[in-house]
Design a protein around this motif. Structure first.
Motif, short mmCIF file in Angstrom:
data_model
loop_
_atom_site.label_atom_id
_atom_site.label_comp_id
_atom_site.label_asym_id
_atom_site.label_seq_id
_atom_site.Cartn_x
_atom_site.Cartn_y
_atom_site.Cartn_z
N LEU A 38 -45.56 68.90 25.70
CA LEU A 38 -44.67 68.36 26.72
C LEU A 38 -43.76 69.49 27.20
CD1 LEU A 38 -43.48 66.02 28.37
CD2 LEU A 38 -42.01 65.49 26.40
N LEU A 39 -43.92 69.94 28.43
CA LEU A 39 -43.21 71.09 28.94
C LEU A 39 -41.80 70.74 29.42
CD1 LEU A 39 -46.10 72.80 30.96
CD2 LEU A 39 -45.35 73.28 28.63
N THR A 40 -41.68 69.67 30.17
CA THR A 40 -40.37 69.30 30.69
C THR A 40 -40.40 67.85 31.17
OG1 THR A 40 -38.60 69.92 32.24
CG2 THR A 40 -40.86 70.00 33.06
N VAL A 74 -40.36 61.40 34.91
CA VAL A 74 -41.60 62.14 35.14
C VAL A 74 -41.75 63.17 34.03
CG1 VAL A 74 -42.88 63.64 36.70
CG2 VAL A 74 -41.43 61.82 37.64
N THR A 75 -42.87 63.11 33.33
CA THR A 75 -43.15 64.09 32.26
C THR A 75 -44.21 65.07 32.74
OG1 THR A 75 -44.85 62.65 31.29
CG2 THR A 75 -42.59 62.40 30.48
N VAL A 76 -44.05 66.34 32.36
CA VAL A 76 -44.99 67.40 32.75
C VAL A 76 -45.59 67.97 31.48
CG1 VAL A 76 -45.30 69.56 34.00
CG2 VAL A 76 -43.62 67.89 34.82
N TRP A 77 -46.94 67.97 31.40
CA TRP A 77 -47.67 68.37 30.19
C TRP A 77 -48.58 69.55 30.50
CZ3 TRP A 77 -47.14 65.00 25.78
CH2 TRP A 77 -46.46 63.81 26.04
N SER A 117 -53.46 73.44 35.65
CA SER A 117 -52.64 73.93 34.55
C SER A 117 -51.54 72.96 34.14
CB SER A 117 -52.00 75.27 34.94
OG SER A 117 -51.15 75.12 36.07
N LEU A 118 -51.24 71.98 34.99
CA LEU A 118 -50.18 71.02 34.69
C LEU A 118 -50.68 69.60 34.93
CD1 LEU A 118 -47.12 72.75 36.45
CD2 LEU A 118 -47.71 72.81 34.01
N LEU A 119 -50.16 68.67 34.13
CA LEU A 119 -50.42 67.25 34.30
C LEU A 119 -49.07 66.54 34.36
CD1 LEU A 119 -52.18 64.64 34.25
CD2 LEU A 119 -51.96 64.71 31.75
#
Length: 759
Positions: free
Chosen positions: A489-491, A479-482, A469-471
């Motif tokens: 782009l979540l956070t 650090v990017t979380v998609w 569910s996350l990349l």
């Protein structure tokens, strides 16, 4: 920090088996190879590593059969010792410091020694033994204290530098290999001014090895061309070639009977002719480990470890058997063996969760500004039980690819691959279903689903969460979380200055954590629910791994020129297990491999080994792992029960005489007398047998006379008195065969039992 003495670090494979010339035993059944700090004993018929001779504490520098005993071998090491082995049973017979004095002790120290020559090259190819004399080379040749010089360069620009030497077994002839690819045959060297030499030339660059056959009828040579050349002695114009051996030849060995030739290669493999093809773990010759460009991965199907193999190949290596299973040709181009030529290299490899797909990246840099890059997707074919090329993507990025990873969610509806590159982008590649065209069969294909970037920064590493569910993609210090479902782009997560070097999601109950290491020597743990830094600790982590079957994580840390290991859970930074000074240098390649059988350990410090086993490569290409003391003892006990099965199992082969170490057997005369006596038949025994036969004939007659009586007696149940009343016995009647057997047993002689009872 916990350091459990019940956990051992053991050698499981790897090491260079091409650093020294191998030795073929007199019966051509075994091949002995120097491998790191041990000598490996291979079977020439099954390719299996039967056992290892382990006692040295440093690199083994030479292996040589003992001339007076063809079942023993000498090994010398950089630890300053020479050891004598019974190689069939793996038993150390004697240890000597410099000279072998007359002593029955196992550890012997020499007090007197003398140097024969003090200026001989340390190159193993710098010495050869002839017909009772010793010939050396180091830009000159020694023969009976006579030196012959060759100029390093000749007028035609050729390089005369000596590279290898061998001596004819019967004639006064020396063959030398040279840097310019020429071979010189030296004769009449007993006379300083009358020596002559003839020149053979086929190799286009330096000759790595030359070797005469035992009878001296042929001369073998090899070099970087990966071709074994056979020259006819005294008929040098006649040559035979064995091409395409996979990599440059470094050593050539011949069996004492001349039936087998063995070649060592620069890719750490060995080829044995004419019978089999024998390989070690094809780890390259580099002493730094940089030649293993791919990470260590495990094939979910075969449970084999996968890494670089032959040039342009991936090797599938069995961890349980320490054996190469096969090489998969990735580049699919003929490898040109020429120094300085830039060719395609496999630099990345990744498997999907089910093992149905394999992604590889190959690259070649021709010039300063020119880069050739291919990404290939391979599908596993159930019919051929091998990977088949499905899609080739030329130039998937405009610069070097830094990382690749599959989404490992087994319940995902789609198969997805992500690649990051120095072109400041990451790309998501998605598997498309095959198009159904009437009368046409098409296979699934791959296409680019998304291209992502972040403020023009370079992405270095990426990883998916366990459920897909996350990349997470690191862009230098951020650090990017998609979300892979919407590519939103979540956070973003940040930490003190320092580029991110490793990223790992937690597993199972720790799936809410994301861990990373930085170039500023920090190990950070973020809580994804609060998007904040949970904890951090200062350590120079060279490699961070997550166990896919548990919450455990492993961090290899560099300190004072050595590597330490810490095993922990993301919920707290306190290690479950630690091991100081694991090896010298930095560990940059490791993998968690699932166990075939789950262990049952109650100790907290060793529970991390229950479901998975951690393997790592040292800078010297040794494949090491961690085992418990109980597990290692069980393996040692089972290995002792394995019989030597290279020869046909005959009655002679099964004799204890052939299975017992030679140095613990009684004298031959004593064994022979016992064996001969066992074959003799005494007169007394023959008379007793005749007497027994006569008694049997009489009993047969008596049996015929009493058949009627037996039938009448067995047809009626017997009356037995129980409690004052007559009842019938419930036992079944005896058959004729049982009655006959009882009669025979009654006549047997049991007097020999009295001797046992008295003792």
């Amino acid at each position: 920090m916990v350091a459990d003495g019940d956990i051992r670090v053991v050698h499981r494979g790897g090491s260079k088996i091409n650093s020294r010339e191998p030795v073929i035993t007199s019966d051509s059944r075994l091949l002995l190879c120097a491998s790191g700090e041990c000598v490996k004993v291979f079977s020439t018929s099954t390719e299996e590593c039967l056992h290892s001779l382990r006692a040295h504490t440093d690199l083994v520098t030479g292996v040589q059969l003992r001339p007076s005993n063809h079942l023993q071998v000498y090994s010398c090491s950089a630890d300053g010792t020479v050891r004598l082995w019974d190689f069939t049973d793996g038993i150390l017979i004697k240890l000597v410091a410099v000279h072998l004095p007359q002593s029955g002790d196992q550890l012997v120290e020499a007090r007197e020694f003398s140097a024969v020559l003090s200026d001989v090259s340390s190159n193993p190819a710098a010495i050869a033994f002839g017909r009772g004399d010793v010939y050396y080379h180091n830009i000159y040749v020694f023969v009976l204290a006579t030196r012959f010089f060759l100029k390093e360069d000749n007028k035609k620009g050729g390089k005369n530098t000596f590279t290898c030497i061998t001596c004819h077994p019967k004639d006064d002839c020396i063959a030398t290999g040279h840097e310019d690819g020429k071979i010189r045959l030296w004769r009449n060297f007993n006379h300083k001014k009358e020596y002559t030499y003839s020149t053979l030339h086929w190799h286009h660059t330096e000759v790595s090895s030359v070797r005469f056959t035992p009878e001296g009828t042929n001369l073998l040579s090899g070099g970087v061309e990966s071709v074994l050349v056979q020259w006819r002695y005294n008929q040098e114009s006649q040559r035979d070639f064995l091409p395409r051996l996979g990599a440059a030849i470094t050593h050539i060995a011949v069996s004492p009977d001349g039936a087998l030739f063995c070649t060592s290669h620069s890719d750490n493999s060995k080829e044995l002719f004419t019978c089999i093809s024998l390989h070690g773990v094809c780890l390259f010759c580099s002493g730094t480990g940089e030649s293993v460009r791919t990470d260590l991965t495990v094939d979910p199907r075969s449970k084999a470890m996968v890494l670089n193999g032959k040039p342009g190949h991936l090797q599938f290596y069995s961890l349980q058997r320490d054996k190469l299973l096969y090489n998969l040709d990735i580049v699919q181009q003929e490898y040109i063996h020429e120094l300085g030529l830039q060719q395609f290299e496999v630099v990345k490899a990744a498997f999907s969760a089910t093992g149905n797909w394999l992604a590889t990246v190959e690259e070649r840099k021709q010039k300063v500004a020119e880069l050739e890059l291919n990404m290939k997707l391979w599908q596993f074919d159930e019919h051929t039980q091998s990977f088949v090329l499905n899609t080739t993507i030329s130039a998937p990025h405009e610069d070097w690819i830094t990382a690749t990873c599959f989404c490992h969610a087994t319940d995902s509806q789609t198969t997805m691959l992500v690649s990051t590159s120095k072109d400041r982008h990451f790309k998501a590649w998605q598997l498309s279903a095959p198009a159904h065209t009437e009368g046409m069969h098409s296979s699934p294909s791959w296409s680019c689903d998304f291209v992502g970037a972040y403020h023009g920064l370079v992405p270095e590493c990426c990883c998916f969460s366990a459920d897909g569910s996350l990349l997470a993609v690191s862009f230098q210090e951020v650090v990017t979380v998609w979300s892979p479902s919407s590519w939103e782009l979540l956070t973003t997560l940040s930490q003190p200055p320092g580029a991110i070097r490793n990223l790992c999601f937690g597993r199972l109950s720790c799936s809410k954590y994301l861990l990373g290491t930085t170039a500023s020597n920090l190990l950070c743990c973020w809580n994804l629910l609060t998007c904040s830094l949970e904890w951090s600790t200062s350590m120079d982590v060279s490699l961070l791994l997550a166990d896919p079957l548990s919450e455990n994580m492993a961090a290899f840390c560099s300190q004072a020129g050595c590597t330490d290991l810490f095993v922990f859970k993301p919920t707290e930074p306190r290690p479950l297990f630690s091991y100081k000074a694991l090896c010298s240098g930095r560990v940059t390649r490791a993998v968690f491999a699932p166990r075939e059988e789950t262990l049952e350990s109650c100790e907290e410090s060793s529970q991390w080994l229950n479901r998975s086993q951690l393997y790592f490569l040292t800078p010297y290409m040794d494949l090491m792992t961690f085992t418990t003391r109980v597990e290692e003892d069980r393996l040692m006990a089972s290995s002792k029960q394995v019989t030597f099965t290279c020869a046909p199992v005959t009655a002679l082969h099964q004799m204890a005489l052939l299975q017992t170490p030679a140095h613990v057997l009684p004298s031959t005369s004593f064994l022979c007398s016992m064996f001969v006596q066992s074959l003799l038949i005494s007169v007394t025994d023959s008379r007793e047998e005749n007497k027994y036969a006569e008694e049997e004939m009489e009993s047969e007659k008596e049996e015929g006379d009493s058949e009627g009586e037996m039938e009448s007696s067995t047809s009626r149940p017997k009356q037995v008195s129980v409690g004052g009343q007559a009842t019938e016995s419930a036992g079944p009647p005896l058959t004729k065969a049982q009655v006959r057997e009882l009669r025979r047993v009654k006549k047997l002689d049991y007097s020999w039992l009295t001797g046992l009872l008295d003792s």
